[in-house]
Motif scaffolding. Structure first.
Motif, mmCIF file in Angstrom:
data_model
loop_
_atom_site.group_PDB
_atom_site.id
_atom_site.type_symbol
_atom_site.label_atom_id
_atom_site.label_comp_id
_atom_site.label_asym_id
_atom_site.label_seq_id
_atom_site.Cartn_x
_atom_site.Cartn_y
_atom_site.Cartn_z
ATOM 1 N N ASP A 1 2.240 -8.321 4.068
ATOM 2 C CA ASP A 1 3.090 -7.465 4.905
ATOM 3 C C ASP A 1 2.229 -6.494 5.718
ATOM 4 N N PRO A 2 1.475 -7.002 6.707
ATOM 5 C CA PRO A 2 0.542 -6.135 7.435
ATOM 6 C C PRO A 2 1.222 -5.034 8.249
ATOM 7 N N ASP A 3 2.477 -5.237 8.643
ATOM 8 C CA ASP A 3 3.169 -4.191 9.406
ATOM 9 C C ASP A 3 3.875 -3.181 8.495
ATOM 10 N N ASN A 4 3.767 -3.390 7.194
ATOM 11 C CA ASN A 4 4.305 -2.466 6.187
ATOM 12 C C ASN A 4 5.779 -2.120 6.396
ATOM 13 N N ASP A 5 6.564 -3.120 6.835
ATOM 14 C CA ASP A 5 7.991 -2.862 7.023
ATOM 15 C C ASP A 5 8.822 -3.212 5.784
ATOM 16 N N GLY A 6 8.145 -3.692 4.737
ATOM 17 C CA GLY A 6 8.847 -4.002 3.498
ATOM 18 C C GLY A 6 9.537 -5.346 3.483
ATOM 19 N N THR A 7 9.349 -6.134 4.536
ATOM 20 C CA THR A 7 9.915 -7.476 4.595
ATOM 21 C C THR A 7 8.862 -8.444 5.115
ATOM 22 N N LEU A 8 9.067 -9.698 4.799
ATOM 23 C CA LEU A 8 8.197 -10.762 5.300
ATOM 24 C C LEU A 8 9.039 -11.733 6.110
ATOM 25 N N ASP A 9 8.516 -12.102 7.276
ATOM 26 C CA ASP A 9 9.179 -13.116 8.083
ATOM 27 C C ASP A 9 8.390 -14.420 7.952
ATOM 28 N N ALA A 10 8.858 -15.450 8.605
ATOM 29 C CA ALA A 10 8.230 -16.766 8.493
ATOM 30 C C ALA A 10 6.776 -16.731 8.948
ATOM 31 N N LYS A 11 6.480 -15.992 10.003
ATOM 32 C CA LYS A 11 5.103 -15.901 10.492
ATOM 33 C C LYS A 11 4.193 -15.258 9.453
ATOM 34 N N GLU A 12 4.654 -14.193 8.828
ATOM 35 C CA GLU A 12 3.842 -13.530 7.804
ATOM 36 C C GLU A 12 3.619 -14.442 6.600
ATOM 37 N N LEU A 13 4.617 -15.262 6.263
ATOM 38 C CA LEU A 13 4.467 -16.187 5.146
ATOM 39 C C LEU A 13 3.502 -17.331 5.457
ATOM 40 N N GLN A 14 3.255 -17.596 6.734
ATOM 41 C CA GLN A 14 2.303 -18.637 7.118
ATOM 42 C C GLN A 14 0.854 -18.129 7.100
ATOM 43 N N SER A 15 0.659 -16.827 6.968
ATOM 44 C CA SER A 15 -0.686 -16.260 6.901
ATOM 45 C C SER A 15 -1.328 -16.647 5.564
ATOM 46 N N PRO A 16 -2.649 -16.540 5.457
ATOM 47 C CA PRO A 16 -3.285 -16.821 4.162
ATOM 48 C C PRO A 16 -2.693 -15.971 3.023
ATOM 49 N N ALA A 17 -2.425 -14.702 3.285
ATOM 50 C CA ALA A 17 -1.832 -13.842 2.254
ATOM 51 C C ALA A 17 -0.417 -14.297 1.903
ATOM 52 N N GLY A 18 0.350 -14.706 2.904
ATOM 53 C CA GLY A 18 1.694 -15.215 2.644
ATOM 54 C C GLY A 18 1.680 -16.504 1.844
#
Length: 137
Positions: A112-129
């Motif tokens: 969650d790099p934007d620290n908004d407390g939610t994950l979207d599909a793009k964030e889940l495709q990151s290595p951390a996601g």
């Protein structure tokens, strides 16, 4: 409501391998697919509460010997040796549900790099996601 919970649980079970082939044969899950399976409030994102619900069910499914903990064998590669050591503050070689959920929380925060407390599909495709999804599938 109970029908929706049952349907949601069945979808989660299928998505995270409870009712499917072993993880070695499972196709990696896309961020969009994960959102569809985990997003119980249908807002096109997942929050930590939604992820923790899946993680708790995953822990229960993996915990085969009824000792209340997961060891490296039960984790089936979801955590590396270093990851297990990091998730095991009492250094007993296993992680209990509280430690497991703390590891999930840390991976959620990393994804969650934007620290908004939610994950979207793009964030889940990151290595951390992807690391988060590997831990809860």
């Amino acid at each position: 409501m109970s029908l929706r919970v049952s349907s949601s649980f069945a979808a989660l079970a299928l998505a995270f391998g409870v009712l499917s082939a072993p993880a070695a044969y499972a196709k990696p899950m896309s961020g969009a697919s994960a959102i569809k399976m985990i997003d119980t409030d249908n807002d096109a994102t997942i929050d930590l509460k939604e992820v923790e619900a899946v993680a708790s069910a995953t822990f229960d499914r993996l915990e085969k010997d009824a000792d209340g903990t997961l060891d490296a064998k039960e984790l089936k590669g979801r955590l590396s040796k270093a990851g297990l050591k990091q998730a095991d503050p009492d250094n007993d070689g296993t992680i209990d549900k509280k430690e497991y959920l703390a590891a999930v929380g840390a991976r959620f925060k990393a994804a969650d790099p934007d620290n908004d407390g939610t994950l979207d599909a793009k964030e889940l495709q990151s290595p951390a996601g992807k690391a988060l999804l590997a831990l809860i599938k």
